[in-house]
Design a protein around this motif. Structure first.
Motif, mmCIF file in Angstrom:
data_model
loop_
_atom_site.group_PDB
_atom_site.id
_atom_site.type_symbol
_atom_site.label_atom_id
_atom_site.label_comp_id
_atom_site.label_asym_id
_atom_site.label_seq_id
_atom_site.Cartn_x
_atom_site.Cartn_y
_atom_site.Cartn_z
ATOM 1 N N ASN A 4 -0.961 19.328 -13.956
ATOM 2 C CA ASN A 4 -2.134 19.533 -13.113
ATOM 3 C C ASN A 4 -3.397 18.984 -13.744
ATOM 4 N N SER A 5 -3.420 18.881 -15.043
ATOM 5 C CA SER A 5 -4.621 18.388 -15.719
ATOM 6 C C SER A 5 -4.597 16.870 -15.900
ATOM 7 N N ASP A 6 -3.568 16.213 -15.345
ATOM 8 C CA ASP A 6 -3.464 14.759 -15.435
ATOM 9 C C ASP A 6 -4.718 14.122 -14.843
ATOM 10 N N SER A 7 -5.377 13.267 -15.610
ATOM 11 C CA SER A 7 -6.644 12.678 -15.170
ATOM 12 C C SER A 7 -6.480 11.733 -13.993
ATOM 13 N N SER A 8 -5.256 11.281 -13.726
ATOM 14 C CA SER A 8 -5.044 10.375 -12.601
ATOM 15 C C SER A 8 -4.979 11.134 -11.266
ATOM 16 N N GLU A 9 -4.844 12.453 -11.348
ATOM 17 C CA GLU A 9 -4.780 13.250 -10.118
ATOM 18 C C GLU A 9 -6.147 13.230 -9.434
ATOM 19 N N GLN A 10 -6.176 12.825 -8.206
ATOM 20 C CA GLN A 10 -7.431 12.704 -7.466
ATOM 21 C C GLN A 10 -7.908 14.055 -6.943
ATOM 22 N N VAL A 11 -9.162 14.345 -7.170
ATOM 23 C CA VAL A 11 -9.784 15.548 -6.634
ATOM 24 C C VAL A 11 -10.139 15.257 -5.168
ATOM 25 N N PRO A 12 -9.780 16.161 -4.249
ATOM 26 C CA PRO A 12 -10.072 15.909 -2.834
ATOM 27 C C PRO A 12 -11.579 15.694 -2.596
ATOM 28 N N PHE A 13 -11.900 14.883 -1.611
ATOM 29 C CA PHE A 13 -13.294 14.518 -1.362
ATOM 30 C C PHE A 13 -14.183 15.723 -1.127
ATOM 31 N N TRP A 14 -13.679 16.752 -0.474
ATOM 32 C CA TRP A 14 -14.525 17.912 -0.165
ATOM 33 C C TRP A 14 -14.874 18.733 -1.400
ATOM 34 N N ARG A 15 -14.153 18.490 -2.507
ATOM 35 C CA ARG A 15 -14.479 19.178 -3.764
ATOM 36 C C ARG A 15 -15.375 18.340 -4.672
ATOM 37 N N ARG A 16 -15.429 17.036 -4.427
ATOM 38 C CA ARG A 16 -16.222 16.185 -5.313
ATOM 39 C C ARG A 16 -17.477 15.606 -4.660
ATOM 40 N N LYS A 17 -17.612 15.775 -3.356
ATOM 41 C CA LYS A 17 -18.779 15.241 -2.646
ATOM 42 C C LYS A 17 -19.548 16.372 -1.974
ATOM 43 N N SER A 18 -20.848 16.197 -1.879
ATOM 44 C CA SER A 18 -21.629 17.133 -1.070
ATOM 45 C C SER A 18 -21.439 16.737 0.391
ATOM 46 N N LEU A 19 -21.802 17.623 1.291
ATOM 47 C CA LEU A 19 -21.668 17.323 2.718
ATOM 48 C C LEU A 19 -22.441 16.068 3.093
ATOM 49 N N SER A 20 -23.610 15.887 2.511
ATOM 50 C CA SER A 20 -24.434 14.718 2.850
ATOM 51 C C SER A 20 -23.899 13.416 2.247
ATOM 52 N N GLN A 21 -22.990 13.494 1.280
ATOM 53 C CA GLN A 21 -22.404 12.293 0.668
ATOM 54 C C GLN A 21 -21.147 11.811 1.398
ATOM 55 N N MET A 22 -20.644 12.613 2.315
ATOM 56 C CA MET A 22 -19.383 12.279 2.981
ATOM 57 C C MET A 22 -19.556 11.159 3.994
ATOM 58 N N THR A 23 -18.492 10.370 4.132
ATOM 59 C CA THR A 23 -18.464 9.337 5.175
ATOM 60 C C THR A 23 -18.302 10.037 6.525
ATOM 61 N N ASP A 24 -18.524 9.302 7.598
ATOM 62 C CA ASP A 24 -18.334 9.878 8.931
ATOM 63 C C ASP A 24 -16.905 10.379 9.109
ATOM 64 N N SER A 25 -15.958 9.622 8.626
ATOM 65 C CA SER A 25 -14.549 9.989 8.741
ATOM 66 C C SER A 25 -14.249 11.279 7.965
ATOM 67 N N GLU A 26 -14.762 11.363 6.747
ATOM 68 C CA GLU A 26 -14.559 12.574 5.949
ATOM 69 C C GLU A 26 -15.207 13.775 6.641
ATOM 70 N N TRP A 27 -16.428 13.590 7.120
ATOM 71 C CA TRP A 27 -17.147 14.658 7.809
ATOM 72 C C TRP A 27 -16.341 15.168 9.005
ATOM 73 N N GLU A 28 -15.875 14.263 9.827
ATOM 74 C CA GLU A 28 -15.111 14.647 11.019
ATOM 75 C C GLU A 28 -13.818 15.365 10.652
ATOM 76 N N SER A 29 -13.193 14.966 9.547
ATOM 77 C CA SER A 29 -11.921 15.579 9.151
ATOM 78 C C SER A 29 -12.101 17.021 8.675
#
Length: 166
Positions: A4-29
């Motif tokens: 789980n601590s593998d650095s290649s594991e991607q953190v989901p966008f909603w945990r690494r971005k603020s709401l205002s940083q999200m793309t339209d697609s991410e926001w809608e999802s």
């Protein structure tokens, strides 16, 4: 085997971005498809301190899929349809507490049943969070002066099945 601590594991966008940083697609999802925000609500006069949900759906709400029947044109077709944005979230007080936009704005994480977490759009229904089977009428069937007769409290509550960790 990666840990789980593998650095290649991607953190989901909603945990690494603020709401205002999200793309339209991410926001809608982020919309979990529960349909609770599409229920008609009553607010106390000008104070708007308290919001009362009804089990009356917007004329465009599909009670089975819990989605808008004409999402692209909804604001042209429904006068009081609100477009959620990071800015409007600061003033809108009537979104249900289970809403992903509300949760993330509060610094909380998504529930297990959210389709982005579960990978399945049906989990929101299986957890009992959606309005599926609970919309008694549409706003076309109920005059505004009768909406008080349709007030319900379940949209503000999280069902037991939705609170369980999976």
């Amino acid at each position: 085997m990666a840990s789980n601590s593998d650095s290649s594991e991607q953190v989901p966008f909603w945990r690494r971005k603020s709401l205002s940083q999200m793309t339209d697609s991410e926001w809608e999802s982020l919309c979990d498809g529960c349909g609770r925000c599409c229920l008609n609500k009553l607010e106390e006069d000008e104070s708007a301190v308290e919001t009362f949900y009804t089990d009356v759906g917007c004329r465009l709400l599909d009670g089975q899929s819990c989605r808008c029947r004409d999402y692209k044109r909804r604001q042209d077709l429904v006068d009081d349809c609100v477009r959620l944005t990071p800015e409007s979230l600061k003033t809108i007080k009537w979104l249900p507490p289970s809403c992903a936009y509300v949760l993330l704005a509060q610094g909380r994480d998504l529930y297990w049943w959210h389709p982005l977490v579960s990978g399945d759009p049906e989990t929101v229904h299986a957890a009992g969070v959606s309005v599926r089977g609970r919309v008694r009428a549409t706003e076309l069937d109920v005059p505004d002066d009768e909406l008080e007769d349709y007030i319900v409290d379940w949209p503000l509550k999280l069902p037991k099945a939705a609170r369980r960790r999976r």
